[in-house]
Motif scaffolding. Structure first.
Motif, PDB file in Angstrom:
ATOM      1  N   ASN A 149       7.866  23.710  27.945  1.00 40.85           N
ATOM      2  CA  ASN A 149       6.954  24.809  27.621  1.00 40.85           C
ATOM      3  C   ASN A 149       5.906  24.479  26.574  1.00 40.85           C
ATOM      4  O   ASN A 149       5.221  25.380  26.090  1.00 40.85           O
ATOM      5  CB  ASN A 149       7.767  26.019  27.157  1.00 40.85           C
ATOM      6  CG  ASN A 149       8.251  26.863  28.312  1.00 40.85           C
ATOM      7  OD1 ASN A 149       7.466  27.219  29.189  1.00 40.85           O
ATOM      8  ND2 ASN A 149       9.536  27.177  28.342  1.00 40.85           N
ATOM      9  N   ASP A 166       9.266  31.865  28.256  1.00 37.36           N
ATOM     10  CA  ASP A 166       7.917  32.309  27.924  1.00 37.36           C
ATOM     11  C   ASP A 166       7.633  31.955  26.458  1.00 37.36           C
ATOM     12  O   ASP A 166       7.870  30.823  26.051  1.00 37.36           O
ATOM     13  CB  ASP A 166       7.788  33.806  28.217  1.00 37.36           C
ATOM     14  CG  ASP A 166       6.353  34.268  28.347  1.00 37.36           C
ATOM     15  OD1 ASP A 166       5.826  34.210  29.467  1.00 37.36           O
ATOM     16  OD2 ASP A 166       5.760  34.686  27.341  1.00 37.36           O
ATOM     17  N   TRP A 167       7.150  32.866  25.634  1.00 36.56           N
ATOM     18  CA  TRP A 167       6.849  32.535  24.233  1.00 36.56           C
ATOM     19  C   TRP A 167       8.083  32.003  23.521  1.00 36.56           C
ATOM     20  O   TRP A 167       8.009  31.033  22.771  1.00 36.56           O
ATOM     21  CB  TRP A 167       6.364  33.779  23.495  1.00 36.56           C
ATOM     22  CG  TRP A 167       4.984  34.250  23.793  1.00 36.56           C
ATOM     23  CD1 TRP A 167       4.234  33.991  24.911  1.00 36.56           C
ATOM     24  CD2 TRP A 167       4.183  35.096  22.961  1.00 36.56           C
ATOM     25  NE1 TRP A 167       3.031  34.632  24.838  1.00 36.56           N
ATOM     26  CE2 TRP A 167       2.968  35.316  23.652  1.00 36.56           C
ATOM     27  CE3 TRP A 167       4.386  35.691  21.729  1.00 36.56           C
ATOM     28  CZ2 TRP A 167       1.954  36.110  23.125  1.00 36.56           C
ATOM     29  CZ3 TRP A 167       3.373  36.488  21.201  1.00 36.56           C
ATOM     30  CH2 TRP A 167       2.163  36.690  21.892  1.00 36.56           C
ATOM     31  N   GLY A 188      10.241  36.522  25.376  1.00 35.16           N
ATOM     32  CA  GLY A 188       8.856  36.143  25.625  1.00 35.16           C
ATOM     33  C   GLY A 188       7.917  37.341  25.597  1.00 35.16           C
ATOM     34  O   GLY A 188       8.259  38.414  25.091  1.00 35.16           O
TER      35      GLY A 188
END
Length: 300
Positions: free
Chosen positions: A133, A106-107, A35
Motif C-alpha cells: 500500500n 486502505d489508509w 481506512g
C-alpha cells in the motif's frame, strides 16, 4: 460501538488519539487500522475474537475521524501517507508497545505497510488489505488505463474546489455512495453504514481527506518534517515481516488483478488470499478471514 468497547485517549506530539481496546493489557498487542471512509466499527467482529484468544487489541480512530483531535489549531491537517505512519508509531510509543501485529486496509493498510517497511523491528507480522500500500508518488501523474481512472473519480473530484464543497455539504451521502460502489455485493453495507457515519462529522475530516488525495498526486505540499520519510517511500522499500495480503474479489475501487503484482515488494514470508464475494471493506465484510490471517501469522 459494541457493548464491549470503550473509547480511550492517548496524547501524542500532534494528536489526542481516540482508540478502543479489547482484551488484557498483558496480551501480545495487535493494532487494527481502518481506512477511508470507515472507522473502528469495521473491526467489531474481529477485535473481540482476538481478545478472547488472549491478545491485547488496539483499534484507533485515524486523524480526522471520530473523537481523535489535533492538539493545537496551528497543526497542519495533513493526510499524507507519512503522517498516517507517524501517527501509528506515536500511538505505539505512547501506549508502550515496542512491537505489534498490524492489520489494516486502505489508509490504515498504508500506515501499517509503511511502518512494516521502514521499522520492521516494530512489527511482528502484517495483514494488509490489497497488498503493498505504499504510494509511488513520483509516478502518480502517469495516466492509468481508462477503467482504473474511472474508478478513481472521487480522488479527482477532491482535487477541485467543487469537490471540497461537495464533501463539506454532503459528506455522509458521498461516503455512503463510496461504500455502495466499493462493496457492490455486500448485503449489510446499508445497515452498518449508519454506525460509522458519525465519525465523519469530525471537524478535521474534510481537510485531512482533501489533503490526502491531493498530496498523493503532488497537488499539495506535505509536512516538511515528514519529507525525509516521503523520500524513503519514493524508493518503494520492500516489506520483510511475515505478511498476508487479503484482497476482495468484488472490490469496486481496486479489483485484484489475476497475477499478484505486489509479490515482488515483499522479501519475507508472503501470501495473497483473494476473497470471493468481498469488496473493499475487507475486515467488516470478511471478519473470519481477517481473524484467520492474523492467527495464521501469529501462531505459525
Amino acid at each position: 460501538m459494541t457493548s464491549a468497547s470503550k473509547v480511550n485517549f492517548t496524547v501524542t506530539p500532534l494528536l489526542r488519539i481516540a482508540y478502543e481496546e479489547h482484551g488484557t493489557a498483558s496480551g501480545d498487542p495487535i493494532v487494527l487500522l481502518h481506512g477511508f471512509p470507515y472507522d473502528p466499527r469495521t473491526f467489531d467482529e474481529v477485535a473481540p475474537v482476538l481478545a478472547q484468544r488472549g491478545y491485547r487489541v488496539i483499534v484507533p480512530y485515524l486523524r480526522g475521524y471520530g473523537p481523535t483531535r489535533f492538539n493545537e489549531p496551528a497543526i497542519a491537517r495533513t493526510g499524507q501517507q507519512a503522517a498516517l505512519a507517524q501517527d501509528l508509531l506515536d500511538l505505539m510509543d505512547t501506549l508502550d508497545i515496542p512491537q505489534a501485529a498490524l492489520c489494516g486496509y486502505d489508509w490504515g493498510g498504508r500506515a501499517a505497510c509503511i511502518v512494516a517497511a521502514l521499522w520492521p523491528e516494530r512489527v511482528r507480522c502484517l495483514v494488509t488489505g490489497d497488498g503493498y500500500n505504499l504510494q509511488d508518488i513520483p509516478r502518480s501523474t502517469e495516466p492509468l488505463d481508462p477503467q482504473t481512472e474511472h474508478r478513481l473519480w472521487y480522488q479527482y473530484y477532491f482535487h477541485t474546489a467543487r469537490g471540497v464543497e461537495g464533501l463539506k455539504r454532503n459528506r455522509r451521502e458521498l461516503c455512503q455512495l463510496l461504500w455502495q460502489l466499493w462493496s457492490p455485493t455486500w448485503k449489510r453495507g446499508e445497515e452498518l453504514y449508519r454506525l460509522s457515519a458519525p465519525s465523519f462529522d469530525n471537524p478535521d475530516f474534510v481537510e485531512v481527506v482533501i489533503h490526502s488525495y491531493r498530496h498523493r498526486f503532488m497537488y499539495a505540499p506535505g509536512d516538511p518534517t515528514l519529507e525525509w520519510m516521503e523520500e524513503k517511500l519514493a524508493e518503494q522499500p520492500k516489506i520483510s515481516v511475515p505478511s498476508i495480503s487479503l484482497c476482495g474479489a468484488d472490490d469496486g475501487v481496486g479489483p485484484p488483478p489475476e497475477d499478484d503484482e505486489d509479490a515482488g515488494h515483499f522479501s519475507g514470508f508472503y501470501e495473497r488470499r483473494v476473497l470471493p464475494g468481498v469488496g473493499h471493506n475487507i475486515p467488516q465484510e470478511a471478519p473470519q478471514a481477517t481473524v484467520k490471517a492474523l492467527l495464521d501469522l501469529l501462531e505459525r
